[in-house]
Scaffold this active site. Structure first.
Site, PDB file in Angstrom:
ATOM      1  N   SER A  10     100.323  52.408  23.315  1.00  0.00           N
ATOM      2  CA  SER A  10     101.581  53.020  23.727  1.00  0.00           C
ATOM      3  C   SER A  10     102.743  52.364  22.998  1.00  0.00           C
ATOM      4  O   SER A  10     102.982  51.166  23.144  1.00  0.00           O
ATOM      5  CB  SER A  10     101.785  52.876  25.241  1.00  0.00           C
ATOM      6  OG  SER A  10     103.096  53.265  25.597  1.00  0.00           O
ATOM      7  N   HIS A  35     100.117  56.757  21.329  1.00  0.00           N
ATOM      8  CA  HIS A  35     100.559  57.321  22.601  1.00  0.00           C
ATOM      9  C   HIS A  35     102.073  57.196  22.706  1.00  0.00           C
ATOM     10  O   HIS A  35     102.626  56.095  22.625  1.00  0.00           O
ATOM     11  CB  HIS A  35      99.886  56.572  23.761  1.00  0.00           C
ATOM     12  CG  HIS A  35     100.084  57.216  25.095  1.00  0.00           C
ATOM     13  ND1 HIS A  35      99.319  58.275  25.524  1.00  0.00           N
ATOM     14  CD2 HIS A  35     100.962  56.964  26.091  1.00  0.00           C
ATOM     15  CE1 HIS A  35      99.706  58.640  26.729  1.00  0.00           C
ATOM     16  NE2 HIS A  35     100.715  57.860  27.100  1.00  0.00           N
ATOM     17  N   ASP A  37     105.230  57.872  25.049  1.00  0.00           N
ATOM     18  CA  ASP A  37     105.684  58.132  26.415  1.00  0.00           C
ATOM     19  C   ASP A  37     107.110  58.661  26.404  1.00  0.00           C
ATOM     20  O   ASP A  37     108.053  57.927  26.116  1.00  0.00           O
ATOM     21  CB  ASP A  37     105.625  56.835  27.246  1.00  0.00           C
ATOM     22  CG  ASP A  37     104.203  56.471  27.629  1.00  0.00           C
ATOM     23  OD1 ASP A  37     103.503  57.334  28.166  1.00  0.00           O
ATOM     24  OD2 ASP A  37     103.805  55.317  27.380  1.00  0.00           O
ATOM     25  N   MET A  39     110.094  59.971  28.569  1.00  0.00           N
ATOM     26  CA  MET A  39     110.616  59.952  29.942  1.00  0.00           C
ATOM     27  C   MET A  39     112.037  60.497  29.933  1.00  0.00           C
ATOM     28  O   MET A  39     112.850  60.095  29.096  1.00  0.00           O
ATOM     29  CB  MET A  39     110.595  58.530  30.496  1.00  0.00           C
ATOM     30  CG  MET A  39     109.233  57.875  30.478  1.00  0.00           C
ATOM     31  SD  MET A  39     109.298  56.205  31.174  1.00  0.00           S
ATOM     32  CE  MET A  39     107.697  55.572  30.655  1.00  0.00           C
ATOM     33  N   HIS A  68     103.032  62.177  25.750  1.00  0.00           N
ATOM     34  CA  HIS A  68     102.937  62.232  27.212  1.00  0.00           C
ATOM     35  C   HIS A  68     104.315  62.564  27.772  1.00  0.00           C
ATOM     36  O   HIS A  68     105.216  61.725  27.772  1.00  0.00           O
ATOM     37  CB  HIS A  68     102.442  60.864  27.705  1.00  0.00           C
ATOM     38  CG  HIS A  68     102.306  60.753  29.182  1.00  0.00           C
ATOM     39  ND1 HIS A  68     102.075  59.540  29.806  1.00  0.00           N
ATOM     40  CD2 HIS A  68     102.358  61.669  30.176  1.00  0.00           C
ATOM     41  CE1 HIS A  68     101.992  59.729  31.110  1.00  0.00           C
ATOM     42  NE2 HIS A  68     102.183  61.019  31.361  1.00  0.00           N
ATOM     43  N   MET A  70     106.616  62.912  30.520  1.00  0.00           N
ATOM     44  CA  MET A  70     106.979  62.598  31.906  1.00  0.00           C
ATOM     45  C   MET A  70     108.354  63.204  32.150  1.00  0.00           C
ATOM     46  O   MET A  70     109.380  62.516  32.197  1.00  0.00           O
ATOM     47  CB  MET A  70     106.957  61.084  32.125  1.00  0.00           C
ATOM     48  CG  MET A  70     105.547  60.529  32.193  1.00  0.00           C
ATOM     49  SD  MET A  70     105.492  58.730  32.322  1.00  0.00           S
ATOM     50  CE  MET A  70     105.309  58.305  30.591  1.00  0.00           C
ATOM     51  N   MET A 140      96.658  58.492  35.592  1.00  0.00           N
ATOM     52  CA  MET A 140      97.576  57.362  35.621  1.00  0.00           C
ATOM     53  C   MET A 140      97.024  56.287  36.557  1.00  0.00           C
ATOM     54  O   MET A 140      96.749  56.551  37.723  1.00  0.00           O
ATOM     55  CB  MET A 140      98.959  57.805  36.102  1.00  0.00           C
ATOM     56  CG  MET A 140      99.684  58.756  35.163  1.00  0.00           C
ATOM     57  SD  MET A 140     100.000  58.040  33.531  1.00  0.00           S
ATOM     58  CE  MET A 140     101.080  56.655  33.955  1.00  0.00           C
ATOM     59  N   ASP A 178      95.767  55.425  31.765  1.00  0.00           N
ATOM     60  CA  ASP A 178      96.997  54.791  31.303  1.00  0.00           C
ATOM     61  C   ASP A 178      97.550  53.886  32.395  1.00  0.00           C
ATOM     62  O   ASP A 178      97.921  54.348  33.470  1.00  0.00           O
ATOM     63  CB  ASP A 178      98.014  55.882  30.956  1.00  0.00           C
ATOM     64  CG  ASP A 178      99.331  55.333  30.409  1.00  0.00           C
ATOM     65  OD1 ASP A 178      99.485  54.105  30.343  1.00  0.00           O
ATOM     66  OD2 ASP A 178     100.200  56.150  30.050  1.00  0.00           O
TER      67      ASP A 178
END
Length: 223
Positions: A10, A35, A37, A39, A68, A70, A140, A178
């Site tokens: 990540s 990966h 992330d 957000m 990913h 979120m 998760m 994750d």
């Protein structure tokens, strides 16, 4: 069925000021995916980066970008991330609700791999009706949006249930996990049916990233 263990570092744990170098180093060290992330400050409190960062990262690696989301209303953001170079797009069932099948279809229509994620307190039953559509399931093992959390072993039965589902339907679908994964607990995750491992601090804070990635794969296969 024996599955190769894939490591997806990540980049949330990388130095954002030297992201290109960090991504190149991960590829040199044996990572299988990157990966990312994303957000949005709404689905989770934290804000990280958007499609422009993904586009910039794409220029520095040939590894698949595992993005990913979120985010709330992820269906409105898919096109931007596809254009930026995402190879896998993950949405949360908690953000999609009843729209999940339509969102997954939209991802597939863009020609990239689709993935659905379930947070620690969300039952696996919430996605069973859509699992035949996905290329990967992300479980998760920490709460989204918060760093430095410990691995929640109680989520592993979800992986077991999902793997049984995939096997019973003749599907060789990836299961990703994750949060808080290290050499001490990776084997338990793999035993539950996981084959894609997201790791952040475990890799980026290691004195030898290549050795850590290799050791994670070795520990995962020595179950």
């Amino acid at each position: 069925m024996e599955r190769d263990i894939k490591i997806a570092p990540s980049i949330l744990s990388a130095d954002f000021a030297a992201m290109g170098a960090a991504v190149r180093k991960l590829e040199e060290c044996g990572a299988d995916l990157i990966h990312c992330d994303v957000m949005d400050g709404s689905f989770v409190q934290r804000i990280t980066f958007g499609s422009q960062m993904v586009e910039a990262i794409k220029k520095h690696t040939s590894l698949p970008l595992d993005v990913h989301l979120m985010c709330v209303q992820p269906e409105n953001k898919l096109e931007d991330f596809v254009k930026a170079g995402a190879d896998i797009l993950t949405v949360h069932v908690e953000a999609c609700g009843e729209k999940l099948p339509g969102v997954l279809k939209k991802i597939k229509d863009y020609g990239v791999r689709c993935c659905v994620s379930v947070s620690p307190d969300t039952p696996i039953e919430s996605v069973l009706g859509s699992l035949e559509m996905v290329d990967m399931l992300l479980i998760m093992s920490v709460y989204p949006g918060l760093g430095g959390q410990k691995f929640l072993e109680r989520v592993l039965p979800k992986a077991e249930t999902a793997r049984k589902f995939f096997d019973s339907h003749g599907l060789n679908t990836d299961i990703e996990i994750d949060g808080g994964i290290n050499e001490e607990n990776i084997a338990r995750a793999v035993n539950a049916g996981v084959n894609v491992i997201v790791a952040g601090n475990t890799i980026f804070k290691a004195p030898d990233m290549a050795k850590t990635i290799a050791d994670l794969k070795k520990a995962g296969m020595s179950r």
